[in-house]
Design a protein around this motif. Structure first.
Motif, PDB file in Angstrom:
ATOM      1  N   MET A  83       0.833  -1.204   0.000  1.00  0.00           N
ATOM      2  CA  MET A  83       0.000   0.000   0.000  1.00  0.00           C
ATOM      3  C   MET A  83       0.870   1.258   0.000  1.00  0.00           C
ATOM      4  O   MET A  83       0.606   2.206  -0.736  1.00  0.00           O
ATOM      5  N   PHE A  84       1.930   1.271   0.808  1.00  0.00           N
ATOM      6  CA  PHE A  84       2.805   2.444   0.849  1.00  0.00           C
ATOM      7  C   PHE A  84       3.515   2.644  -0.492  1.00  0.00           C
ATOM      8  O   PHE A  84       3.712   3.770  -0.937  1.00  0.00           O
ATOM      9  N   ARG A  85       3.885   1.562  -1.154  1.00  0.00           N
ATOM     10  CA  ARG A  85       4.495   1.687  -2.480  1.00  0.00           C
ATOM     11  C   ARG A  85       3.486   2.292  -3.466  1.00  0.00           C
ATOM     12  O   ARG A  85       3.836   3.169  -4.258  1.00  0.00           O
ATOM     13  N   THR A  86       2.242   1.836  -3.411  1.00  0.00           N
ATOM     14  CA  THR A  86       1.203   2.393  -4.274  1.00  0.00           C
ATOM     15  C   THR A  86       1.037   3.881  -3.996  1.00  0.00           C
ATOM     16  O   THR A  86       0.948   4.692  -4.918  1.00  0.00           O
ATOM     17  N   LEU A  87       1.051   4.257  -2.729  1.00  0.00           N
ATOM     18  CA  LEU A  87       0.922   5.661  -2.349  1.00  0.00           C
ATOM     19  C   LEU A  87       2.083   6.485  -2.907  1.00  0.00           C
ATOM     20  O   LEU A  87       1.880   7.506  -3.549  1.00  0.00           O
ATOM     21  N   CYS A  90       2.065   6.743  -6.912  1.00  0.00           N
ATOM     22  CA  CYS A  90       0.897   7.169  -7.675  1.00  0.00           C
ATOM     23  C   CYS A  90       1.207   8.526  -8.320  1.00  0.00           C
ATOM     24  O   CYS A  90       1.962   9.329  -7.767  1.00  0.00           O
ATOM     25  N   PRO A  91       0.661   8.765  -9.506  1.00  0.00           N
ATOM     26  CA  PRO A  91       0.996  10.009 -10.229  1.00  0.00           C
ATOM     27  C   PRO A  91       0.648  11.280  -9.465  1.00  0.00           C
ATOM     28  O   PRO A  91       1.248  12.329  -9.708  1.00  0.00           O
ATOM     29  N   GLN A  92      -0.303  11.218  -8.550  1.00  0.00           N
ATOM     30  CA  GLN A  92      -0.709  12.416  -7.812  1.00  0.00           C
ATOM     31  C   GLN A  92       0.193  12.712  -6.610  1.00  0.00           C
ATOM     32  O   GLN A  92       0.017  13.733  -5.951  1.00  0.00           O
ATOM     33  N   TYR A  93       1.139  11.816  -6.316  1.00  0.00           N
ATOM     34  CA  TYR A  93       2.012  12.051  -5.160  1.00  0.00           C
ATOM     35  C   TYR A  93       2.786  13.356  -5.398  1.00  0.00           C
ATOM     36  O   TYR A  93       3.387  13.557  -6.452  1.00  0.00           O
ATOM     37  N   PRO A  94       2.779  14.247  -4.430  1.00  0.00           N
ATOM     38  CA  PRO A  94       3.384  15.568  -4.640  1.00  0.00           C
ATOM     39  C   PRO A  94       4.914  15.519  -4.772  1.00  0.00           C
ATOM     40  O   PRO A  94       5.576  14.670  -4.181  1.00  0.00           O
ATOM     41  N   ASP A  95       5.421  16.453  -5.568  1.00  0.00           N
ATOM     42  CA  ASP A  95       6.874  16.582  -5.755  1.00  0.00           C
ATOM     43  C   ASP A  95       7.531  17.380  -4.634  1.00  0.00           C
ATOM     44  O   ASP A  95       8.742  17.298  -4.443  1.00  0.00           O
ATOM     45  N   THR A  96       6.734  18.151  -3.930  1.00  0.00           N
ATOM     46  CA  THR A  96       7.262  18.996  -2.863  1.00  0.00           C
ATOM     47  C   THR A  96       6.536  18.669  -1.563  1.00  0.00           C
ATOM     48  O   THR A  96       5.438  18.113  -1.583  1.00  0.00           O
ATOM     49  N   LEU A 105      -3.448  15.998   5.063  1.00  0.00           N
ATOM     50  CA  LEU A 105      -4.604  15.184   5.393  1.00  0.00           C
ATOM     51  C   LEU A 105      -5.613  15.167   4.235  1.00  0.00           C
ATOM     52  O   LEU A 105      -6.178  14.119   3.901  1.00  0.00           O
ATOM     53  N   GLU A 106      -5.816  16.294   3.591  1.00  0.00           N
ATOM     54  CA  GLU A 106      -6.723  16.364   2.434  1.00  0.00           C
ATOM     55  C   GLU A 106      -6.224  15.431   1.322  1.00  0.00           C
ATOM     56  O   GLU A 106      -7.009  14.695   0.719  1.00  0.00           O
ATOM     57  N   TRP A 107      -4.928  15.441   1.052  1.00  0.00           N
ATOM     58  CA  TRP A 107      -4.364  14.568   0.017  1.00  0.00           C
ATOM     59  C   TRP A 107      -4.533  13.094   0.410  1.00  0.00           C
ATOM     60  O   TRP A 107      -4.920  12.267  -0.413  1.00  0.00           O
ATOM     61  N   VAL A 108      -4.246  12.770   1.669  1.00  0.00           N
ATOM     62  CA  VAL A 108      -4.366  11.380   2.127  1.00  0.00           C
ATOM     63  C   VAL A 108      -5.820  10.915   2.049  1.00  0.00           C
ATOM     64  O   VAL A 108      -6.083   9.774   1.660  1.00  0.00           O
ATOM     65  N   ARG A 109      -6.759  11.761   2.399  1.00  0.00           N
ATOM     66  CA  ARG A 109      -8.186  11.390   2.293  1.00  0.00           C
ATOM     67  C   ARG A 109      -8.548  10.990   0.863  1.00  0.00           C
ATOM     68  O   ARG A 109      -9.229   9.988   0.641  1.00  0.00           O
ATOM     69  N   VAL A 112      -6.887   7.593   0.051  1.00  0.00           N
ATOM     70  CA  VAL A 112      -7.569   6.478   0.720  1.00  0.00           C
ATOM     71  C   VAL A 112      -8.901   6.178   0.030  1.00  0.00           C
ATOM     72  O   VAL A 112      -9.237   5.003  -0.182  1.00  0.00           O
ATOM     73  N   ASP A 113      -9.622   7.204  -0.360  1.00  0.00           N
ATOM     74  CA  ASP A 113     -10.881   6.984  -1.072  1.00  0.00           C
ATOM     75  C   ASP A 113     -10.618   6.242  -2.386  1.00  0.00           C
ATOM     76  O   ASP A 113     -11.303   5.275  -2.715  1.00  0.00           O
ATOM     77  N   TRP A 114      -9.628   6.699  -3.144  1.00  0.00           N
ATOM     78  CA  TRP A 114      -9.276   6.024  -4.400  1.00  0.00           C
ATOM     79  C   TRP A 114      -8.823   4.590  -4.139  1.00  0.00           C
ATOM     80  O   TRP A 114      -9.279   3.658  -4.791  1.00  0.00           O
ATOM     81  N   TYR A 115      -7.919   4.414  -3.176  1.00  0.00           N
ATOM     82  CA  TYR A 115      -7.355   3.094  -2.888  1.00  0.00           C
ATOM     83  C   TYR A 115      -8.436   2.105  -2.462  1.00  0.00           C
ATOM     84  O   TYR A 115      -8.461   0.965  -2.915  1.00  0.00           O
ATOM     85  N   ASN A 116      -9.332   2.535  -1.597  1.00  0.00           N
ATOM     86  CA  ASN A 116     -10.369   1.641  -1.074  1.00  0.00           C
ATOM     87  C   ASN A 116     -11.507   1.389  -2.057  1.00  0.00           C
ATOM     88  O   ASN A 116     -12.067   0.290  -2.083  1.00  0.00           O
ATOM     89  N   ASN A 117     -11.872   2.384  -2.878  1.00  0.00           N
ATOM     90  CA  ASN A 117     -13.107   2.306  -3.645  1.00  0.00           C
ATOM     91  C   ASN A 117     -12.958   2.230  -5.165  1.00  0.00           C
ATOM     92  O   ASN A 117     -13.924   1.894  -5.850  1.00  0.00           O
ATOM     93  N   ILE A 118     -11.778   2.527  -5.684  1.00  0.00           N
ATOM     94  CA  ILE A 118     -11.589   2.526  -7.138  1.00  0.00           C
ATOM     95  C   ILE A 118     -10.473   1.578  -7.565  1.00  0.00           C
ATOM     96  O   ILE A 118     -10.606   0.850  -8.548  1.00  0.00           O
ATOM     97  N   HIS A 119      -9.389   1.566  -6.833  1.00  0.00           N
ATOM     98  CA  HIS A 119      -8.212   0.748  -7.155  1.00  0.00           C
ATOM     99  C   HIS A 119      -8.551  -0.736  -7.158  1.00  0.00           C
ATOM    100  O   HIS A 119      -9.010  -1.283  -6.159  1.00  0.00           O
ATOM    101  N   MET A 120      -8.336  -1.382  -8.294  1.00  0.00           N
ATOM    102  CA  MET A 120      -8.541  -2.831  -8.412  1.00  0.00           C
ATOM    103  C   MET A 120      -7.245  -3.506  -7.985  1.00  0.00           C
ATOM    104  O   MET A 120      -6.233  -3.400  -8.668  1.00  0.00           O
ATOM    105  N   HIS A 121      -7.270  -4.173  -6.882  1.00  0.00           N
ATOM    106  CA  HIS A 121      -6.059  -4.726  -6.259  1.00  0.00           C
ATOM    107  C   HIS A 121      -5.746  -6.115  -6.806  1.00  0.00           C
ATOM    108  O   HIS A 121      -6.561  -7.029  -6.706  1.00  0.00           O
TER     109      HIS A 121
END
Length: 184
Positions: A83-87, A90-96, A105-109, A112-121
């Protein structure tokens, strides 16, 4: 994270690590997931926040069994490491760095929503962690099995052999020596 479903069941972002923060996150997840005493085991690293007296007392009060990583083994929980590797990748992970805890916290929310509800594991036969956590994966996988079989019957030359195995994986192991050939 629930290792059976791979669902992230509790999280938060703080300016520093502490046993008190860890205890708060676990307590909130415990209540949200409607867990009863004796139902879960928390596997954690050997870091101070996870072994602090406040955290251990909270776990004991909740009836949560503890399990800790083996000494000097940094990748003792492949499910959370994945999961941490996926985090991190992921293309949205910030550069700074985040400018504030609130922005982090907003980014992590969102993650988590994407990981739990959209990501096909892939580790749970390409269903979402939420679908597996809620038991909806059984119907999804049965439907896939039927769709693939119909497609194979309609165009058998497309298939070199059998279709993908869409069977549900019913058992998950964490650092257990397997004595049988069951898939983890």
């Amino acid at each position: 994270m629930d290792i059976f479903s791979r669902k992230i069941v509790g999280f938060d972002v703080f300016d520093e690590q502490s046993a008190e923060h860890a205890a708060d996150v676990v307590s909130a997840a415990y209540m949200t997931e409607n867990v009863r005493a004796g139902e879960v085991t928390l596997h954690a690293d050997n870091g101070g926040p996870m072994k602090g007296s406040m955290m251990l007392a909270t776990l004991q009060n909740l009836g949560v069994t503890t399990s800790f990583s083996r000494p000097s083994v940094s990748n003792d929980n492949p499910y959370s490491e994945s999961m941490f590797r996926t985090l991190k990748y992921c293309p949205q992970y910030p550069d700074t760095p985040f400018k504030s805890t609130e922005l982090a916290l907003e980014w992590v929310r969102k993650f988590v929503d994407w990981y739990n509800n959209i990501h096909m594991h892939s580790g749970i036969t390409f269903v979402t962690p939420s679908a597996r956590h809620e038991g909806k994966d059984k119907a999804i996988l049965e439907n896939r099995k039927q769709v693939y079989e119909i497609a194979r019957q309609k165009n058998p030359r497309r298939w070199s052999g059998r279709t993908r195995n869409w069977s549900r994986i019913d058992e998950v192991y964490l650092n257990t020596k397997r004595t049988s050939s069951k898939a983890a």
